[in-house]
Design a protein around this motif. Structure first.
Motif, PDB file in Angstrom:
ATOM      1  N   MET A   8       0.837  -1.188   0.000  1.00  9.17           N
ATOM      2  CA  MET A   8       0.000   0.000   0.000  1.00  9.17           C
ATOM      3  C   MET A   8       0.875   1.242   0.000  1.00  9.17           C
ATOM      4  SD  MET A   8      -1.407   0.001   3.950  1.00  9.17           S
ATOM      5  CE  MET A   8      -2.123  -1.615   3.864  1.00  9.17           C
ATOM      6  N   GLU A  10       2.377   4.601   1.395  1.00  9.12           N
ATOM      7  CA  GLU A  10       2.717   5.007   2.759  1.00  9.12           C
ATOM      8  C   GLU A  10       1.794   6.129   3.214  1.00  9.12           C
ATOM      9  OE1 GLU A  10       6.332   8.043   1.496  1.00  9.12           O
ATOM     10  OE2 GLU A  10       6.795   6.196   2.536  1.00  9.12           O
ATOM     11  N   ARG A  12      -0.591   5.707   5.950  1.00 13.30           N
ATOM     12  CA  ARG A  12      -1.694   5.294   6.817  1.00 13.30           C
ATOM     13  C   ARG A  12      -1.195   5.152   8.252  1.00 13.30           C
ATOM     14  NH1 ARG A  12      -2.673   2.955   1.857  1.00 13.30           N
ATOM     15  NH2 ARG A  12      -4.775   3.310   1.063  1.00 13.30           N
ATOM     16  N   PRO A  14      -0.698   3.764  12.133  1.00 10.19           N
ATOM     17  CA  PRO A  14      -0.537   2.425  12.709  1.00 10.19           C
ATOM     18  C   PRO A  14      -1.887   1.823  13.116  1.00 10.19           C
ATOM     19  CG  PRO A  14       1.130   3.895  13.599  1.00 10.19           C
ATOM     20  CD  PRO A  14       0.176   4.746  12.804  1.00 10.19           C
ATOM     21  N   LYS A  17      -3.599   0.428  10.024  1.00  8.64           N
ATOM     22  CA  LYS A  17      -2.952  -0.820   9.587  1.00  8.64           C
ATOM     23  C   LYS A  17      -3.328  -1.970  10.517  1.00  8.64           C
ATOM     24  CE  LYS A  17       0.951   1.503   9.027  1.00  8.64           C
ATOM     25  NZ  LYS A  17       2.372   1.809   8.813  1.00  8.64           N
ATOM     26  N   CYS A  18      -3.415  -1.700  11.819  1.00 12.81           N
ATOM     27  CA  CYS A  18      -3.852  -2.733  12.760  1.00 12.81           C
ATOM     28  C   CYS A  18      -5.282  -3.164  12.471  1.00 12.81           C
ATOM     29  CB  CYS A  18      -3.739  -2.236  14.200  1.00 12.81           C
ATOM     30  SG  CYS A  18      -2.055  -2.165  14.811  1.00 12.81           S
ATOM     31  N   VAL A  20      -6.937  -3.051   9.545  1.00  9.68           N
ATOM     32  CA  VAL A  20      -7.029  -3.874   8.334  1.00  9.68           C
ATOM     33  C   VAL A  20      -6.421  -5.256   8.586  1.00  9.68           C
ATOM     34  CG1 VAL A  20      -4.901  -3.153   7.134  1.00  9.68           C
ATOM     35  CG2 VAL A  20      -6.889  -3.855   5.815  1.00  9.68           C
ATOM     36  N   ALA A  21      -5.343  -5.319   9.353  1.00  9.42           N
ATOM     37  CA  ALA A  21      -4.736  -6.618   9.658  1.00  9.42           C
ATOM     38  C   ALA A  21      -5.690  -7.502  10.455  1.00  9.42           C
ATOM     39  CB  ALA A  21      -3.426  -6.419  10.418  1.00  9.42           C
ATOM     40  N   ILE A  43       3.002  -6.172   5.739  1.00  2.13           N
ATOM     41  CA  ILE A  43       2.596  -4.936   5.077  1.00  2.13           C
ATOM     42  C   ILE A  43       3.851  -4.217   4.600  1.00  2.13           C
ATOM     43  CG2 ILE A  43       1.528  -2.669   5.344  1.00  2.13           C
ATOM     44  CD1 ILE A  43      -0.352  -3.896   7.407  1.00  2.13           C
ATOM     45  N   GLU A  45       5.020  -0.784   2.648  1.00  2.00           N
ATOM     46  CA  GLU A  45       4.549   0.530   2.220  1.00  2.00           C
ATOM     47  C   GLU A  45       5.474   1.091   1.144  1.00  2.00           C
ATOM     48  OE1 GLU A  45       2.456   2.878   5.586  1.00  2.00           O
ATOM     49  OE2 GLU A  45       4.333   2.083   6.410  1.00  2.00           O
TER      50      GLU A  45
END
Length: 75
Positions: A8, A10, A12, A14, A17-18, A20-21, A43, A45
């Protein structure tokens, strides 16, 4: 052990990202009937000069879109 690789742009947070994970982990575990503990997510970036669409960097595309929007507004 499922390993999911995400690329993705860069920038976004943290927290995002957590989020979506967690969503991907849940979907993979449910779909594959495996434990969430076995799901791995990587991930990577990319900056605007490293990500290309239609032969142009994202930075070039963004500049082209800004110029087109300005032209439409008569600036």
């Amino acid at each position: 052990m499922p390993i999911i690789e995400m690329h993705m742009m860069e920038g976004r947070s943290p927290e995002l990202k957590c989020s979506v994970a967690a969503a991907v982990t849940e979907a993979v575990a449910r779909t594959l009937s495996c434990s969430p503990e076995t799901v791995r997510i990587l991930i990577t970036e990319h900056g605007g000069q490293e990500f290309f669409v239609a032969g142009q960097t994202m930075a070039q595309r963004a500049e082209r879109q800004r110029a087109a929007a300005a032209q439409e507004q008569g600036l």
